[in-house]
Design a protein around this motif. Sequence first.
Motif, PDB file in Angstrom:
ATOM      1  N   LEU A  16       0.828  -1.204   0.000  1.00  0.00           N
ATOM      2  CA  LEU A  16       0.000   0.000   0.000  1.00  0.00           C
ATOM      3  C   LEU A  16       0.864   1.257   0.000  1.00  0.00           C
ATOM      4  N   LEU A  17       1.871   1.305   0.860  1.00  0.00           N
ATOM      5  CA  LEU A  17       2.797   2.434   0.919  1.00  0.00           C
ATOM      6  C   LEU A  17       4.204   1.932   0.616  1.00  0.00           C
ATOM      7  N   GLY A  18       4.812   2.509  -0.407  1.00  0.00           N
ATOM      8  CA  GLY A  18       6.177   2.123  -0.749  1.00  0.00           C
ATOM      9  C   GLY A  18       7.168   2.763   0.206  1.00  0.00           C
ATOM     10  N   ALA A  19       8.457   2.449   0.021  1.00  0.00           N
ATOM     11  CA  ALA A  19       9.495   2.977   0.911  1.00  0.00           C
ATOM     12  C   ALA A  19       9.575   4.494   0.831  1.00  0.00           C
ATOM     13  N   ALA A  20       9.392   5.075  -0.338  1.00  0.00           N
ATOM     14  CA  ALA A  20       9.459   6.535  -0.487  1.00  0.00           C
ATOM     15  C   ALA A  20       8.316   7.218   0.265  1.00  0.00           C
ATOM     16  N   GLU A  21       7.104   6.685   0.158  1.00  0.00           N
ATOM     17  CA  GLU A  21       5.968   7.285   0.869  1.00  0.00           C
ATOM     18  C   GLU A  21       6.093   7.134   2.373  1.00  0.00           C
ATOM     19  N   ARG A  22       6.609   5.981   2.822  1.00  0.00           N
ATOM     20  CA  ARG A  22       6.726   5.749   4.261  1.00  0.00           C
ATOM     21  C   ARG A  22       7.767   6.637   4.919  1.00  0.00           C
ATOM     22  N   THR A  23       8.818   6.985   4.230  1.00  0.00           N
ATOM     23  CA  THR A  23       9.924   7.735   4.845  1.00  0.00           C
ATOM     24  C   THR A  23       9.946   9.210   4.477  1.00  0.00           C
ATOM     25  N   ARG A  24       9.010   9.693   3.675  1.00  0.00           N
ATOM     26  CA  ARG A  24       9.031  11.076   3.217  1.00  0.00           C
ATOM     27  C   ARG A  24       8.959  12.069   4.373  1.00  0.00           C
ATOM     28  N   TRP A  25       8.077  11.855   5.345  1.00  0.00           N
ATOM     29  CA  TRP A  25       7.872  12.809   6.436  1.00  0.00           C
ATOM     30  C   TRP A  25       8.569  12.389   7.732  1.00  0.00           C
ATOM     31  N   ARG A  26       9.328  11.337   7.704  1.00  0.00           N
ATOM     32  CA  ARG A  26       9.931  10.788   8.918  1.00  0.00           C
ATOM     33  C   ARG A  26      10.832  11.794   9.638  1.00  0.00           C
ATOM     34  N   SER A  27      11.537  12.625   8.919  1.00  0.00           N
ATOM     35  CA  SER A  27      12.458  13.579   9.558  1.00  0.00           C
ATOM     36  C   SER A  27      11.738  14.793  10.140  1.00  0.00           C
ATOM     37  N   GLU A  28      10.500  15.008   9.786  1.00  0.00           N
ATOM     38  CA  GLU A  28       9.731  16.135  10.335  1.00  0.00           C
ATOM     39  C   GLU A  28       9.311  15.801  11.765  1.00  0.00           C
ATOM     40  N   GLY A  29       9.442  16.766  12.671  1.00  0.00           N
ATOM     41  CA  GLY A  29       9.133  16.531  14.083  1.00  0.00           C
ATOM     42  C   GLY A  29       7.639  16.398  14.374  1.00  0.00           C
ATOM     43  N   TRP A  30       6.791  16.936  13.522  1.00  0.00           N
ATOM     44  CA  TRP A  30       5.349  16.903  13.776  1.00  0.00           C
ATOM     45  C   TRP A  30       4.691  15.627  13.246  1.00  0.00           C
ATOM     46  N   TRP A  31       5.368  14.892  12.398  1.00  0.00           N
ATOM     47  CA  TRP A  31       4.732  13.786  11.678  1.00  0.00           C
ATOM     48  C   TRP A  31       4.227  12.671  12.590  1.00  0.00           C
ATOM     49  N   TRP A  32       5.112  12.067  13.388  1.00  0.00           N
ATOM     50  CA  TRP A  32       4.693  10.917  14.187  1.00  0.00           C
ATOM     51  C   TRP A  32       3.686  11.297  15.282  1.00  0.00           C
ATOM     52  N   PRO A  33       3.839  12.425  15.999  1.00  0.00           N
ATOM     53  CA  PRO A  33       2.784  12.781  16.962  1.00  0.00           C
ATOM     54  C   PRO A  33       1.419  13.009  16.296  1.00  0.00           C
ATOM     55  N   THR A  34       1.437  13.566  15.094  1.00  0.00           N
ATOM     56  CA  THR A  34       0.181  13.780  14.376  1.00  0.00           C
ATOM     57  C   THR A  34      -0.465  12.455  13.975  1.00  0.00           C
ATOM     58  N   VAL A  35       0.324  11.548  13.441  1.00  0.00           N
ATOM     59  CA  VAL A  35      -0.201  10.242  13.035  1.00  0.00           C
ATOM     60  C   VAL A  35      -0.740   9.476  14.239  1.00  0.00           C
ATOM     61  N   ILE A  36       0.038   9.436  15.313  1.00  0.00           N
ATOM     62  CA  ILE A  36      -0.395   8.697  16.502  1.00  0.00           C
ATOM     63  C   ILE A  36      -1.624   9.345  17.123  1.00  0.00           C
ATOM     64  N   GLY A  37      -1.656  10.675  17.182  1.00  0.00           N
ATOM     65  CA  GLY A  37      -2.818  11.373  17.730  1.00  0.00           C
ATOM     66  C   GLY A  37      -4.079  11.138  16.907  1.00  0.00           C
ATOM     67  N   ALA A  38      -3.951  11.194  15.574  1.00  0.00           N
ATOM     68  CA  ALA A  38      -5.115  10.968  14.711  1.00  0.00           C
ATOM     69  C   ALA A  38      -5.630   9.537  14.848  1.00  0.00           C
ATOM     70  N   LEU A  39      -4.725   8.574  14.887  1.00  0.00           N
ATOM     71  CA  LEU A  39      -5.155   7.187  15.040  1.00  0.00           C
ATOM     72  C   LEU A  39      -5.778   6.932  16.414  1.00  0.00           C
ATOM     73  N   ALA A  40      -5.209   7.536  17.464  1.00  0.00           N
ATOM     74  CA  ALA A  40      -5.787   7.386  18.806  1.00  0.00           C
ATOM     75  C   ALA A  40      -7.181   8.006  18.862  1.00  0.00           C
ATOM     76  N   LEU A  41      -7.357   9.171  18.231  1.00  0.00           N
ATOM     77  CA  LEU A  41      -8.670   9.802  18.191  1.00  0.00           C
ATOM     78  C   LEU A  41      -9.671   8.940  17.424  1.00  0.00           C
ATOM     79  N   LEU A  42      -9.239   8.349  16.333  1.00  0.00           N
ATOM     80  CA  LEU A  42     -10.103   7.465  15.551  1.00  0.00           C
ATOM     81  C   LEU A  42     -10.526   6.243  16.364  1.00  0.00           C
ATOM     82  N   VAL A  43      -9.591   5.663  17.103  1.00  0.00           N
ATOM     83  CA  VAL A  43      -9.916   4.504  17.948  1.00  0.00           C
ATOM     84  C   VAL A  43     -10.883   4.903  19.052  1.00  0.00           C
ATOM     85  N   LEU A  44     -10.660   6.051  19.692  1.00  0.00           N
ATOM     86  CA  LEU A  44     -11.568   6.511  20.751  1.00  0.00           C
ATOM     87  C   LEU A  44     -12.975   6.783  20.221  1.00  0.00           C
ATOM     88  N   LEU A  45     -13.067   7.390  19.051  1.00  0.00           N
ATOM     89  CA  LEU A  45     -14.390   7.622  18.451  1.00  0.00           C
ATOM     90  C   LEU A  45     -15.094   6.310  18.118  1.00  0.00           C
TER      91      LEU A  45
END
Length: 192
Positions: A46-75
Motif C-alpha cells: 500500500l505504501l512504498g518505501a518513499a511514501e513511508r519515509t518522506r515525512w519521517r524527519s519532520e518533528g510533527w509527523w509521528w505525533p500527528t499520526v499517533i494522535g489521529a489514530l488514537a482519536l479514531l480509535v476513541l471515536l
Amino acid sequence: MVRPLNRVLLGLTGLVLVVLGGAVLAVGLGVRPPSWWVHDGRHDVLLGAAERTRWRSEGWWWPTVIGALALLVLLALWWFAAQLRRRRPAEVLVETGDGEGALLRGRAMEGALESEAAALDGVRRARVRLAGRRAAPEARVRLALAGDAVPEDVLRGLSTEALAHARDSAGLTRLPAKVRLRATKHRPERVS
C-alpha cells in the motif's frame, strides 16, 4: 430520527469495510485487479518505501499520526459503547414499603400508561416510552388529540389520572414526563 440514521451509518460503514477487505484479500490471493485499483498485483504494498519515509524527519509527523489514530480509535469505541447502551429501562424498581422491592417490567408500565392516557377525553392515540434509570424512570408521552379536544384539560387529566396512578402503583416519589401534543388532521369532506 437519530436511531435510523445511526443504523444506516453503521450499515454503510460495515459494507465499505467488508468490500475493501474482500477486495484486498482477493488481490492477495492472486485475482487480477482492475486498472484503477490501488494495488497492481499480489506482491504490491500500500505504501512504498518513499511514501513511508518522506515525512519521517519532520518533528510533527509521528505525533500527528499517533494522535489521529488514537482519536479514531476513541471515536470508534465511543460509537460502539453507544450501541450497547439501553435507551429504555427494561424494568422499574417498585418499593414495597418494608425495605424490600420488586421489579416491574418497563413495557408493562408503558402499556398501562398508554391505555389510560388513550382513554382520556379528547385523546385519539397515545404513545408512551420510559427513559432514565430503573430507580428513577421518566415518561415520554405523545398524544394525538381529537379536533374538539382542549389541550389544557387533556394535560390535567394526564397528570392527575394516568401519571398519578402509574407513580402511585409503582411506589415512585416522582415520575417526570415530557408530553408532546399533536392535533389529528382530518381529510376534508365534501358537503353538497
